[in-house]
Structure formats: structure tokens, C-alpha cells
Design an enzyme around this catalytic site. Structure first.
Site, short mmCIF file in Angstrom:
data_model
loop_
_atom_site.label_atom_id
_atom_site.label_comp_id
_atom_site.label_asym_id
_atom_site.label_seq_id
_atom_site.Cartn_x
_atom_site.Cartn_y
_atom_site.Cartn_z
N ASP A 67 27.71 39.89 55.06
CA ASP A 67 26.32 40.06 54.63
C ASP A 67 25.91 39.00 53.62
OD1 ASP A 67 28.03 41.01 52.70
OD2 ASP A 67 27.41 43.08 52.87
N ASN A 135 28.40 54.72 47.43
CA ASN A 135 27.62 55.65 48.27
C ASN A 135 28.14 55.68 49.71
OD1 ASN A 135 26.85 53.19 49.23
ND2 ASN A 135 24.65 53.41 48.84
N HIS A 137 28.65 53.00 51.63
CA HIS A 137 28.20 51.92 52.52
C HIS A 137 29.34 50.98 52.87
CE1 HIS A 137 26.81 49.08 48.99
NE2 HIS A 137 28.03 48.75 49.37
N GLU A 142 23.60 51.02 54.48
CA GLU A 142 23.43 52.07 53.48
C GLU A 142 23.39 53.44 54.17
OE1 GLU A 142 23.89 51.20 50.64
OE2 GLU A 142 22.67 49.57 49.89
C1 F6R Z 1 30.30 42.91 50.40
C2 F6R Z 1 29.83 44.17 51.00
C3 F6R Z 1 29.80 45.45 50.26
C4 F6R Z 1 30.95 45.66 49.29
C5 F6R Z 1 30.80 46.99 48.57
C6 F6R Z 1 31.84 47.15 47.47
O1 F6R Z 1 30.29 41.86 51.32
O2 F6R Z 1 29.44 44.13 52.12
O3 F6R Z 1 29.77 46.50 51.19
O4 F6R Z 1 32.16 45.62 49.99
O5 F6R Z 1 29.55 47.07 48.01
O6 F6R Z 1 31.62 46.21 46.45
P1 F6R Z 1 32.67 45.97 45.27
O7 F6R Z 1 33.91 45.46 45.90
O8 F6R Z 1 32.04 44.95 44.38
O9 F6R Z 1 32.86 47.29 44.62
#
Ligand code: F6R
Length: 486
Positions: A67, A135, A137, A142
Site C-alpha cells: 500500500d 483494528n 486491518h 479497514e
Molecule cells: C503497512 C500496512 C499496515 C501495517 C499495519 C501495522 O504496509 O499495510 O497494514 O502492517 O498497520 O502497522 P505497524 O507495524 O506500524 O504496527
């Protein structure tokens, strides 16, 4: 879903790196799906170390990132493009043209996403690395995202904006939208490794692993993927139920003292007098506690070498040994003395004898040498049994067993019996009961080595994943291919 527990973040990163480096070394032109965020940073450091210190070559790999914020300039130090250059790409020898990251500068996000999805589907992902949001995701899918979603522009959840504001000067600076691979794009990866660390992830990890499969927790969809490894550090896994050994794991039926079949009639087809003990002996001991177990000894085995004896004497010696074996395994022996052993013309008559015997017992479970067993006496015993069952239209559960004459290849078995040590000891004793045979060949050592080999390798290779030692599966295993008879 395989859950690999790690003591801390450092161990989590090392375990993830071990899996990925193994795969890259096996297939240097692998395609990796990559994530950003704080979770994979340790993994990326390990990959860089491996490149610098062990010359691991990344020049042929292809990558697709999950992403990117939208809109965002690539030079913005919060863009995922910038993140990947800084934290991985600039320190390994990946080729620029093999890197794919969604373009947060595009004027036409729809077209950008469509092109990306097309490239992704053409190329395919071998291993997808994922983090998880508090959450639930994955990527920027989301809660509420459709399970069919493909790469597209999405609105970020309030919680995600709050969570990610730690990387920006102020919360208002966090872009409100993103371009993200969809849930169906992620599910198309051959293998998925999800990393989770930190106590703020514990709730999401629990919902992903144990909860219902629901768009409210997008990561729960991963329960449906055939090859997901979740590597989770202690702080993020403490809410998970400590499960006893599940009865199914990684597609294998796991059979323990607790979930063994009960009140069944079981027939073990033993082509020679000692095959039952050497093959499924320990499982027989376990089963005989709660089921009625019969051993059909198909032949006398008189052709085996016992010095200074006549054919008749050899047959008697071996049949006496069967009685000793059966007393230990608590199985009822049936000495069939089938004629095919001396003359294949007897096969028709043998079939009748076997049919009569099976009809009388009417078993629920029949154990036979597995299909790859190459010993001719075993092949005939197997064929006769299958034919007899078919003629009798008898539906049974067929347990194809492994023996030194027919070892299972990887993937050829689907059930694993975890054998308690005292039951394994009984198996060894029952093999020793075939004194005339163990004097010639040490089948006790053979059976023990095989069960230990299975016990040492199967949990690591098939059940729990690399580096995660199971404490609940016993160290000695017998394995089977269980199927329904035709
Ligand atoms: C990142 C992504 C997100 C993260 C998630 C956890 O490319 O797609 O889904 O993997 O938000 O983020 P961290 O590792 O910063 O807690």
C-alpha cells in the site's frame, strides 16, 4: 494457520527472516509481497545483514508493496516509497525495475490501482509479509472491507489515522486516504507470513486467530488461506487460548490418547507374522485399550531364515511368536495361513478365506500396508484385502500404515499418532517377541529410529512451522494415510 510464538521482537524478526531467507536461497527469483510500518523493520534489518554478511543475493527477486498513502509525494519521508528505500532497498542488491510500489503521486488513482492489480495477478506473489492493525486491518483494508476487494483507493479508519500519527508531526498531517491491495489480492499469495508484536495488537491477534471470519476483522479472512504462518511475540499473543493439541493441524489428523477412536472393531492386516508389530504396533496398543483389535496374520512367514529348521518348524516358531506379540499388543490373533505365499494360484481361495473372516468380524477400521510398500507378500495382502472389502461391499476406514518396506514420502500421509512412551515400549517388546527375526535383523532399532525420526521432523516440517518446537506432540510418532474404503 500456523502460530509461531516468539519470546520478543528480536526473536520474531529472526524467525521471519529465517523463513524468507531459506526461500530466497532456494528460489532466487522469488516474488515477495512487502509491508511497511514498524513491525517488519527488524525483519528488514535481518535481510540486510544476510545480504552483507552472508552474500545472500536479492538481484533476481521481485517485490510488490501492499500500500501507499494517497496523495503523497515519494520524497515525503512518510511515504511508503521512501520507507522502503530507506529501510531495505538501498542496502540490498535488488534491481530498481523489480520493485513495485503504488504511486501516491498519481493523478488517476483508479487507473493506478487497476494497473497494479493486473501486474500483481500476472506475476503472482510467493510470500506475502503482513503486519496487522490494532483494528484488525491488513494492508489498508479497514474493518468493513469486502473479502472480494482488489487493489483500490480507500479511506483510512479513524483508529489507523490515530495509530499512524506517531510517524507524523501532527495527526492532521496523516493522509486520509490510501491506495491498497485488496483482501482478495492478498489471499492470492501462495504463502503468507503475518507478524504481530506489542500489546496493542493482542486483541486483533485473538480475533484473527480465534474469532469468526468477518469483515469487522479483515485479518480473520486469513483463517481460510491454506498457508499462513503467524509469528507473534509474547506481548501480542497472551490473549490466545492455550489450546490442547488440536485434532486437526495443517491438514493432518492428529491422533492422541484423548481423541483415539473408541468402541470400534479394528483389523490389522499383517502380511508376515511380525509386520503388525513393526508397522502400526504402538497404535495397536493405544487402540486396544478402548477398541476390539484383531490381527489377521496372512502367511506363516516360513521362508524366513531360521537355521537348522524345517518349513513346518519355522511356521510353528513364527506362529508362536505371533501369540507372544498379541499378548503384548492386546490383540486377538487370527492365523490365516494363506496359500498365495507358496503359490499364487491359491489367491482365489485365499480371497474366500479372507472374506469369511472379515464378514465375521465386520470391522470399522482396517489397517493395510500403504500403497508404496514394495514387498510382494505385502502387495498381495493389500490387494486381497481391498478386493475382499469391495466384494463384501464393506465400508470401512482404511488406515494405510508405514513400515520399513514402505516409508511414506512427504505429503503421502494425512494422520499422525502421537505415541506415549509406555505404549511405545510395548511396541518394542512386541517386536522382540519375534525372537527368530530380531536375531537376524534389529527391527527394534529400526522401528524406534523411524518413530523418532518422524517425531523429530514432522512437527517442525509439517505442523508447527520452522523454529517453533511443540511441547505437546510426543517425541515418537506413527503415521498413516487414512481414507474411506471404496
Ligand atoms: C503497512 C500496512 C499496515 C501495517 C499495519 C501495522 O504496509 O499495510 O497494514 O502492517 O498497520 O502497522 P505497524 O507495524 O506500524 O504496527
Amino acid at each position: 494457520m500456523i502460530i509461531v510464538k516468539a519470546k520478543d521482537y528480536n526473536e520474531l524478526s529472526k524467525k521471519a527472516a529465517t523463513i524468507i531467507l531459506n526461500e530466497v536461497m532456494l528460489d532466487p527469483s522469488i516474488t515477495l509481497g512487502l509491508a511497511t510500518g514498524s513491525t517488519p523493520l527488524g525483519l528488514y534489518k535481518e535481510l540486510i545483514n544476510a545480504h552483507k554478511n552472508m552474500n545472500v543475493d536479492f538481484s533476481k527477486i521481485t517485490t510488490f508493496n501492499l500500500d501507499e498513502y494517497y496523495p503523497i509525494k515519494k520524497i515525503n519521508n512518510q511515504s511508503y516509497d521512501y520507507f522502503m528505500q530507506e529501510n531495505l532497498f538501498k542496502d540490498i542488491n535488488i534491481k530498481k525495475e523489480n520493485i513495485h510500489i503504488l504511486n501516491g503521486e498519481t493523478k488517476d488513482p483508479e487507473e493506478e490501482c487497476e494497473d497494479y492489480e493486473e501486474k500483481l495477478m500476472d506475476n503472482g506473489i510467493d510470500i506475502q509479509i503482513l503486519g496487522i492493525g490494532a483494528n484488525g486491518h491488513i494492508a489498508f483494508n479497514e474493518p468493513g472491507s469486502s473479502f472480494d476487494s482488489k487493489t483500490r483507493i480507500v479511506k483510512l479508519d479513524e483508529q489507523t489515522i490515530k495509530d499512524n500519527s506517531r510517524f507524523f508531526e501532527k495527526e492532521e498531517d496523516v493522509p486520509k486516504k490510501a491506495l491498497s491491495m485488496g483482501l482478495s489480492s492478498i489471499m492470492s499469495a501462495k504463502k503468507i507470513i503475518l507478524l504481530a508484536t506489542g500489546k496493542n495488537k493482542a486483541e486483533a491477534v485473538k480475533k484473527m486467530v480465534e474469532g469468526p471470519i468477518t469483515p469487522n476483522c479483515p485479518a480473520s479472512l486469513l483463517q481460510k488461506h491454506p498457508e499462513v504462518i503467524v509469528i507473534v511475540s509474547e506481548d501480542a499473543e497472551h490473549l490466545l487460548e492455550e489450546s490442547a493439541i488440536p485434532s486437526k493441524l495443517g491438514g493432518y489428523r492428529i491422533i492422541t490418547e484423548e481423541n483415539l477412536p473408541r468402541n470400534k472393531k479394528v483389523v490389522i492386516i499383517s502380511p508376515h507374522p511380525d509386520d503388525s508389530a513393526i508397522g502400526p504396533g504402538a497404535t495397536m496398543v493405544m487402540l486396544s485399550k478402548k477398541n476390539k483389535v484383531h490381527t489377521f496374520v496372512m502367511t506363516t512367514g516360513h521362508r524366513s531364515y531360521i537355521p537348522n529348521t524345517t518349513k513346518e518348524e519355522r511356521a510353528n516358531i513364527r506362529e508362536d511368536e505371533v501369540l507372544a506379540e498379541s499378548a503384548i499388543l492386546k490383540s486377538e490373533p487370527h492365523l490365516l495361513r494363506l496359500g498365495y505365499y507358496d503359490d499364487e494360484k491359491e489367491l482365489d481361495n485365499d480371497l474366500k478365506i479372507l472374506e469369511q473372516k472379515l464378514k465375521k468380524i465386520n470391522p470399522d477400521i482396517v489397517m493395510i500396508p500403504q500403497i508404496k510398500d514394495e514387498h510382494i507378500t505385502h502387495i498381495r495382502a493389500r490387494e486381497l484385502t481391498l478386493k475382499a472389502l469391495k466384494n463384501l461391499k464393506m465400508k470401512v476406514e482404511l488406515w494405510n500404515y508405514e513400515s520399513p518396506w514402505g516409508l511414506f514420502n512427504k505429503g503421502a500421509y494425512n494422520a499422525i499418532v502421537s505415541v506415549p512412551s509406555n505404549d511405545f515400549f510395548s511396541k518394542l517388546q512386541s517386536i522382540e517377541a519375534h525372537k527368530s527375526q530380531v536375531e537376524r535383523t534389529n527391527y527394534t532399532d529400526v522401528a524406534e529410529s523411524l518413530a523418532k525420526l518422524r517425531g523429530a521432523l514432522i512437527p517442525e516440517q509439517e505442523l508447527y512451522g520452522f523454529g517453533n518446537k511443540s511441547h505437546s506432540i510426543k517425541p515418537r510418532l506413527e503415521i498413516f494415510y487414512i481414507e474411506q474404503s471404496e
